[in-house]
Design an enzyme around this catalytic site. Structure first.
Site, PDB file in Angstrom:
ATOM      1  CG  HIS A   1      -3.509  -1.501  28.147  1.00 29.94           C
ATOM      2  ND1 HIS A   1      -2.839  -0.531  27.446  1.00 29.94           N
ATOM      3  CD2 HIS A   1      -3.843  -0.953  29.349  1.00 29.94           C
ATOM      4  CE1 HIS A   1      -2.758   0.564  28.190  1.00 29.94           C
ATOM      5  NE2 HIS A   1      -3.359   0.315  29.341  1.00 29.94           N
TER       6      HIS A   1
ATOM      7  CG  ASP B   1     -27.632  -2.788  40.096  1.00 36.87           C
ATOM      8  OD1 ASP B   1     -28.335  -3.070  39.105  1.00 36.87           O
ATOM      9  OD2 ASP B   1     -27.559  -1.628  40.551  1.00 36.87           O
TER      10      ASP B   1
ATOM     11  CG  ASP C   1      -5.468   1.872  31.759  1.00 34.69           C
ATOM     12  OD1 ASP C   1      -4.314   2.335  31.879  1.00 34.69           O
ATOM     13  OD2 ASP C   1      -6.063   1.834  30.675  1.00 34.69           O
TER      14      ASP C   1
ATOM     15  CG  MET D   1     -25.492   4.800  36.787  1.00 37.92           C
ATOM     16  SD  MET D   1     -26.900   3.674  36.688  1.00 37.92           S
ATOM     17  CE  MET D   1     -26.349   2.522  35.453  1.00 37.92           C
TER      18      MET D   1
ATOM     19  CE1 TYR E   1     -28.185   1.417  32.403  1.00 35.99           C
ATOM     20  CE2 TYR E   1     -29.738   2.887  31.338  1.00 35.99           C
ATOM     21  CZ  TYR E   1     -29.406   2.064  32.379  1.00 35.99           C
ATOM     22  OH  TYR E   1     -30.292   1.885  33.407  1.00 35.99           O
TER      23      TYR E   1
ATOM     24  CE1 TYR F   1     -28.563   5.756  40.189  1.00 38.02           C
ATOM     25  CE2 TYR F   1     -29.589   5.574  42.335  1.00 38.02           C
ATOM     26  CZ  TYR F   1     -29.589   6.068  41.049  1.00 38.02           C
ATOM     27  OH  TYR F   1     -30.624   6.872  40.626  1.00 38.02           O
TER      28      TYR F   1
ATOM     29  CG  ASN G   1     -25.046  -0.860  37.957  1.00 41.79           C
ATOM     30  OD1 ASN G   1     -25.296  -2.049  37.861  1.00 41.79           O
ATOM     31  ND2 ASN G   1     -25.994   0.046  38.125  1.00 41.79           N
TER      32      ASN G   1
END
Length: 140
Positions: free
Chosen positions: A22, A30, A64, A73, A110, A128, A130
């Protein structure tokens, strides 16, 4: 082989998903993402796009419910590239959470990736493309 596990989920990825607890995070990245540089644990899924991997993981992975469960991102300021993959992400996560995806700065993304439990490197060509998922608890 096992029943009920999407065939796109490799044994290595299944092991990673099982080991996560958890609050742990997983990045699905990508093809342009510096995955090797940022991963504590790296899973290669080079022949696949982010969305099919995302869809398969979400069938097994509780998001969650106590904190924001999904991060993407955000575009670099001034970048005008279209991001239709974000709509696909929204469609994929909609059955699993009512929470909106939170956009975070590239360098914050990052930093989170470096702390993430694992990074899944895909062959995704969308810019983009990700996404970070935060694992929840199994309540069933």
């Amino acid at each position: 082989m096992l029943k009920g596990i999407p065939s796109i989920i490799s044994p290595e990825l299944l092991k990673i998903l099982m080991e996560m607890g958890h609050g742990d995070e997983i990045v699905i990245a990508d093809g342009n993402f510096p995955a090797v540089t940022n991963a504590q644990r790296l899973v290669r899924c080079d022949g696949h796009g982010v969305v099919p991997i995302l869809d398969a993981i979400l069938k097994l992975f509780p998001l969650d419910t106590y904190q924001k469960p999904v991060y993407i991102m955000q575009k670099t300021p001034g970048d005008t590239v279209a991001t239709p993959i974000w709509d696909e992400f929204k469609n994929s996560i909609a059955p699993y959470t009512a929470e909106e995806m939170e956009q975070i700065d590239r360098f914050e993304f990052y930093d989170r990736a470096k702390k993430a439990f694992a990074v899944v490197a895909t062959g995704e060509t969308a810019l983009y493309g990700n996404i970070i998922l935060k694992k929840g608890v199994v309540k069933e």
